[in-house]
Design a protein around this motif. Structure first.
Motif, short mmCIF file in Angstrom:
data_model
loop_
_atom_site.label_atom_id
_atom_site.label_comp_id
_atom_site.label_asym_id
_atom_site.label_seq_id
_atom_site.Cartn_x
_atom_site.Cartn_y
_atom_site.Cartn_z
N ALA A 77 8.72 -0.41 -10.89
CA ALA A 77 7.27 -0.32 -10.66
C ALA A 77 6.94 -1.07 -9.37
CB ALA A 77 6.50 -0.91 -11.82
N VAL A 78 6.25 -0.41 -8.45
CA VAL A 78 5.85 -1.02 -7.18
C VAL A 78 4.33 -1.17 -7.20
CG1 VAL A 78 5.80 -0.75 -4.67
CG2 VAL A 78 7.83 -0.05 -5.97
N LEU A 79 3.85 -2.41 -7.14
CA LEU A 79 2.44 -2.71 -7.37
C LEU A 79 1.81 -3.44 -6.19
CD1 LEU A 79 2.85 -4.12 -11.00
CD2 LEU A 79 2.29 -1.77 -10.35
N ASN A 80 0.55 -3.11 -5.90
CA ASN A 80 -0.22 -3.76 -4.84
C ASN A 80 -0.89 -5.01 -5.42
OD1 ASN A 80 -1.98 -4.56 -2.85
ND2 ASN A 80 -2.88 -2.54 -2.52
N ALA A 81 -0.38 -6.17 -5.07
CA ALA A 81 -0.91 -7.43 -5.63
C ALA A 81 -2.33 -7.72 -5.14
CB ALA A 81 0.01 -8.59 -5.28
N ASP A 82 -2.76 -7.09 -4.05
CA ASP A 82 -4.11 -7.31 -3.53
C ASP A 82 -5.14 -6.39 -4.18
OD1 ASP A 82 -3.32 -9.31 -1.80
OD2 ASP A 82 -3.11 -7.99 -0.07
N THR A 99 6.28 -6.33 -5.99
CA THR A 99 4.89 -6.42 -5.55
C THR A 99 4.83 -6.44 -4.03
OG1 THR A 99 4.93 -8.84 -5.62
CG2 THR A 99 4.26 -7.69 -7.62
N TYR A 100 3.71 -5.99 -3.49
CA TYR A 100 3.49 -6.07 -2.05
C TYR A 100 2.04 -6.48 -1.81
CZ TYR A 100 1.35 -1.38 -2.36
OH TYR A 100 0.56 -0.31 -2.68
N ALA A 101 1.78 -7.11 -0.67
CA ALA A 101 0.43 -7.61 -0.40
C ALA A 101 0.31 -8.04 1.05
CB ALA A 101 0.11 -8.79 -1.33
N ALA A 106 3.59 -12.14 -2.58
CA ALA A 106 4.20 -10.94 -3.14
C ALA A 106 5.65 -10.86 -2.69
CB ALA A 106 3.43 -9.70 -2.68
N ASP A 107 6.41 -9.97 -3.32
CA ASP A 107 7.81 -9.77 -2.94
C ASP A 107 7.92 -9.25 -1.51
OD1 ASP A 107 8.88 -10.46 -5.55
OD2 ASP A 107 8.10 -8.54 -6.24
N VAL A 108 7.03 -8.32 -1.17
CA VAL A 108 7.01 -7.74 0.18
C VAL A 108 5.63 -8.03 0.78
CG1 VAL A 108 7.22 -5.63 1.55
CG2 VAL A 108 8.63 -5.93 -0.51
N LYS A 109 5.60 -8.77 1.87
CA LYS A 109 4.33 -9.23 2.42
C LYS A 109 4.29 -8.99 3.93
CE LYS A 109 1.49 -13.47 2.57
NZ LYS A 109 0.25 -12.98 1.96
N ALA A 110 3.11 -8.64 4.44
CA ALA A 110 2.92 -8.47 5.88
C ALA A 110 2.25 -9.71 6.46
CB ALA A 110 2.08 -7.23 6.17
N VAL A 143 -1.04 -0.43 6.89
CA VAL A 143 -0.13 -1.57 6.66
C VAL A 143 0.25 -1.58 5.17
CG1 VAL A 143 0.09 -4.08 6.67
CG2 VAL A 143 -1.08 -2.91 8.57
N TYR A 144 -0.73 -1.38 4.31
CA TYR A 144 -0.45 -1.33 2.87
C TYR A 144 0.48 -0.16 2.53
CZ TYR A 144 -3.76 -5.00 1.58
OH TYR A 144 -4.40 -6.21 1.43
N ASN A 145 0.22 0.99 3.14
CA ASN A 145 1.09 2.16 2.89
C ASN A 145 2.52 1.86 3.33
OD1 ASN A 145 -1.07 3.64 1.94
ND2 ASN A 145 -1.46 4.70 3.86
N ALA A 146 2.66 1.19 4.46
CA ALA A 146 4.00 0.84 4.96
C ALA A 146 4.68 -0.15 4.02
CB ALA A 146 3.90 0.26 6.37
#
Length: 295
Positions: A77-82, A99-101, A106-110, A143-146
């Motif tokens: 599961a890939v989730l948007n923490a924001d 997670t990304y944010a 998050a696990d993946v962050k910009a 950026v979120y899509n990436a």
């Protein structure tokens, strides 16, 4: 899908809409990875409430652990923490959650996001280390899509260099912040924005690129979610200097009534008809009017 298997395709990526999930159109698909970008006000004409809409989206994640498994392939599961959907979706079990944010941890962050013209760069901080990213796409939403794409790719063991090269290769998505260059001395973009959140994202991206005024031409579809019309008017009234309200497939609804509902939101932001907003029902005329005003 069977033809894809027959051709030796290893991955199929499917956009599962809330309608498709609610109507069991994808119930027979055994997903291995589920991804969410955001869940905002949309399709309430069909789902009845935001909670029901969110639950329809959640079906994608609930299906992971109950669907058929391939040997050695985890359910991810890939989730948007924001996003506001995060707290609702994080409790749904999966073999792995990524997670990304941009704002939260998050696990993946910009980090270090920089916008230059129609391009964006940032550093991706991931479990595989940090690496620079370059995109030929504008806007915070991209950026979120990436980040979502990076998280999916990492979950599937894709090499970092291939991720960087793949995202950089995406130059333009038709109808999504699509640049129109006919040699005119002002910028023009087409975007499919048809929800309050997507219109806000598109206009914020335009604001970030504009050196002068922003003009927006848009409408709302008939026989669809009526609640979003004044909300989209408010967003346009807040983020654009000039607003041209027009048709967006009214179907059997009265176009004047639809435009009036949008205009109510625009006027709530202090705008005046004929001064900084206009209602022009013919879409071609509305676009021409905006182009003629542009400098």
């Amino acid at each position: 899908l069977r033809q894809m298997v027959g051709a030796g395709t290893e991955y199929a990526i499917l956009e599962a809409t809330s309608h498709g999930l609610a109507q069991h159109r994808v119930t027979a698909c055994d997903f291995d990875v589920a991804v969410v970008t955001n869940i905002t006000h949309e399709h309430l004409d069909f789902h009845g409430s935001f909670e029901e809409y969110r639950e329809a989206k959640a079906r994608l994640f609930r299906s992971l652990m109950s669907s058929a498994r391939k040997p050695g392939v985890p359910k991810v599961a890939v989730l948007n923490a924001d996003d506001s959907s995060f707290d609702h979706l994080i409790g749904i079990p999966a073999d792995q959650q990524l997670t990304y944010a941009v704002d939260r941890e998050a696990d993946v962050k910009a980090v270090g996001i920089r916008v230059a013209g129609w391009g964006t760069s940032f550093t991706a901080v991931t479990p595989q280390g940090s690496f620079p990213m370059q995109m030929k796409l504008p806007g915070a939403f991209n950026v979120y899509n990436a980040l979502a794409a990076i998280a999916v790719a990492l979950s599937q063991g894709v090499a970092v260099e291939n991720i960087r090269r793949g995202i950089k290769a995406v130059e333009q998505v038709t109808g999504r912040m699509e640049q129109v260059d006919a040699g005119q001395p002002f910028g023009v973009m087409i975007d499919f924005a048809h929800t309050p959140n997507s219109l806000r994202s598109a206009l914020e991206a335009a604001r970030g690129m504009a050196t002068g005024r922003v003009t927006v031409v848009f409408g709302c579809a008939g026989l669809r979610d009526r609640e979003k019309r004044p909300a989209m008017g408010e967003i346009a009234g807040r983020l654009a200097e000039r607003i041209v309200i027009t048709a967006e497939d009214p179907r059997t609804e009265d176009l004047g009534e639809i435009m009036g509902q949008i205009a109510a939101g625009v006027e709530k932001m202090g705008r005046r008809e004929g001064v900084d907003y206009w209602c022009i029902g013919d879409r071609g005329e509305a676009i021409q009017f905006a182009v003629d005003m542009a400098e």
